[in-house]
Design an enzyme around this catalytic site. Sequence first.
Site, PDB file in Angstrom:
ATOM      1  CG  HIS A 129       1.350   1.474  12.054  1.00 41.41           C
ATOM      2  ND1 HIS A 129       1.669   2.612  12.520  1.00 41.41           N
ATOM      3  CD2 HIS A 129       1.631   0.710  10.955  1.00 41.41           C
ATOM      4  CE1 HIS A 129       2.302   2.599  11.122  1.00 41.41           C
ATOM      5  NE2 HIS A 129       2.154   1.889  10.563  1.00 41.41           N
ATOM      6  CG  HIS A 140      -4.374   0.635   4.706  1.00 35.78           C
ATOM      7  ND1 HIS A 140      -3.632  -0.850   4.722  1.00 35.78           N
ATOM      8  CD2 HIS A 140      -3.548   1.360   5.241  1.00 35.78           C
ATOM      9  CE1 HIS A 140      -2.336  -0.181   5.280  1.00 35.78           C
ATOM     10  NE2 HIS A 140      -2.123   0.921   5.188  1.00 35.78           N
ATOM     11  CG  HIS A 187       4.399   4.661   4.212  1.00 34.71           C
ATOM     12  ND1 HIS A 187       3.317   5.125   5.689  1.00 34.71           N
ATOM     13  CD2 HIS A 187       3.586   3.209   4.138  1.00 34.71           C
ATOM     14  CE1 HIS A 187       2.835   4.500   5.792  1.00 34.71           C
ATOM     15  NE2 HIS A 187       2.673   3.509   5.329  1.00 34.71           N
ATOM     16  CD  GLU A 199       3.655   0.721   7.263  1.00 33.03           C
ATOM     17  OE1 GLU A 199       3.104   0.318   6.245  1.00 33.03           O
ATOM     18  OE2 GLU A 199       4.152   0.476   8.104  1.00 33.03           O
ATOM     19  CE1 TYR A 214       4.585   4.101   8.232  1.00 36.48           C
ATOM     20  CE2 TYR A 214       4.786   5.810   9.698  1.00 36.48           C
ATOM     21  CZ  TYR A 214       3.837   4.213   9.417  1.00 36.48           C
ATOM     22  OH  TYR A 214       2.578   4.352   9.254  1.00 36.48           O
ATOM     23  CG  HIS A 271      -0.244   0.330   2.512  1.00 37.05           C
ATOM     24  ND1 HIS A 271       0.606  -0.859   3.435  1.00 37.05           N
ATOM     25  CD2 HIS A 271       0.703   0.944   2.985  1.00 37.05           C
ATOM     26  CE1 HIS A 271       0.732  -0.449   3.915  1.00 37.05           C
ATOM     27  NE2 HIS A 271       0.786   0.987   4.644  1.00 37.05           N
TER      28      HIS A 271
HETATM   29  C1  M3P Z   1      -0.257   1.977   8.266  1.00 37.40           C
HETATM   30  C2  M3P Z   1       0.795   3.029   7.551  1.00 37.40           C
HETATM   31  C3  M3P Z   1      -1.346   5.643  11.521  1.00 37.40           C
HETATM   32  C4  M3P Z   1      -1.621   3.394  11.419  1.00 37.40           C
HETATM   33  C5  M3P Z   1      -0.534   3.718   9.841  1.00 37.40           C
HETATM   34  C6  M3P Z   1      -0.707   1.682   9.379  1.00 37.40           C
HETATM   35  C7  M3P Z   1      -0.674   6.172  10.459  1.00 37.40           C
HETATM   36  O1  M3P Z   1       0.078   0.841   7.709  1.00 37.40           O
HETATM   37  O2  M3P Z   1      -0.184   2.938   6.663  1.00 37.40           O
HETATM   38  O3  M3P Z   1       1.202   2.883   7.424  1.00 37.40           O
HETATM   39  O4  M3P Z   1      -1.215   5.891  12.129  1.00 37.40           O
HETATM   40 FE    FE Z   2       1.853   1.693   5.549  1.00 31.92          FE
END
Ligand code: M3P
Ligand code: FE
Length: 311
Positions: A248, A201, A216, A267, A257, A154
Amino acid sequence: MALTGVTRPGHIQLRVLDLDEAVRFYRDVLGLTETGRDASGRVYFKAWDERDHSSVILRQADRAGMDFFGFKVLDEATLTKLEADLKAYGVATERIPAGELLETGERVRFTIPTGHAIELFATKKFVGNGLEPVNPKPWSPASDRGIAPVRLDHALLYGPDVGGVLKLFTEVLGFNLTEYVTLPDSDEKGALWLSCSNKAHDIAFVVHPDPGKLHHVSFLLDSWDKVLRAADIMAVNDVKVDIGPTRHGITRGGTIYAWDPSGNRFETFMGGTAPYPDWPAIHWTWEGLGEGGGLDVAQRKLHDTFLTVVT
Ligand code: M3P
Ligand code: FE
């Protein structure tokens, strides 16, 4: 949902400041496989378990960032249908001829309200993952060079008018909203996680004043052990790490990251929830993103770099 319309992230074209250095990084440290170079000098890569010709394309430029992000749709009829749906919705689309990207069919490109160029395509040459098509072994030599992600998973993109993106992706492209963050003291959604599958996602957005920014690009690993091994490989190769290894709260993915040599954040990611389309989207408040562990379950804070460092 059945994977019928937009099926998955297919490719990303990244701008890099020094192509030779970037090729060494993406091949030897991240562990992607180089699959071709085109007349304009772009270099093509795939992750070891991907089946199509390429998923990451690098272009030398004087500014880092993302040129475009492409999704693979089911077939050419679906591409034509989605192109018509986009036009009917009022989005200007452009057809890019087959072969403009190596081994890739016609693409339908459009600009979304965050300023990013998004593409749909139906055809990319099947090259396989190097394993036998009958009774395959679980492993190939290409799965053991560098960090060796399974696939491009993603991207998280930053730009204005995240609300417009939510409407476009859910009303026209068939995505589901899986999780979102509301802005401080407001009902307005400032961050979105959108899925065209039952992954947590396939693309995500955070509101930002500058259009077209990359936060990212994410690569899937198949275990937390592999994420920790990725951290070791980053250390050995002096890769600059931003956050992690941690988890996360949003998506529940295990993560690091870090930055490529041009400053594009990437990532290395594992796990994450598997939401079905009938599940209501999970609501995170602004405080939930930070102190609530949305971004970082272990440290429970909004890291300064999260909102400010983009390419
Ligand atoms: C993810 C991402 C955050 C959660 C992110 C989850 C940024 O996989 O998109 O990095 O709160
Ligand atoms: Fe991510």
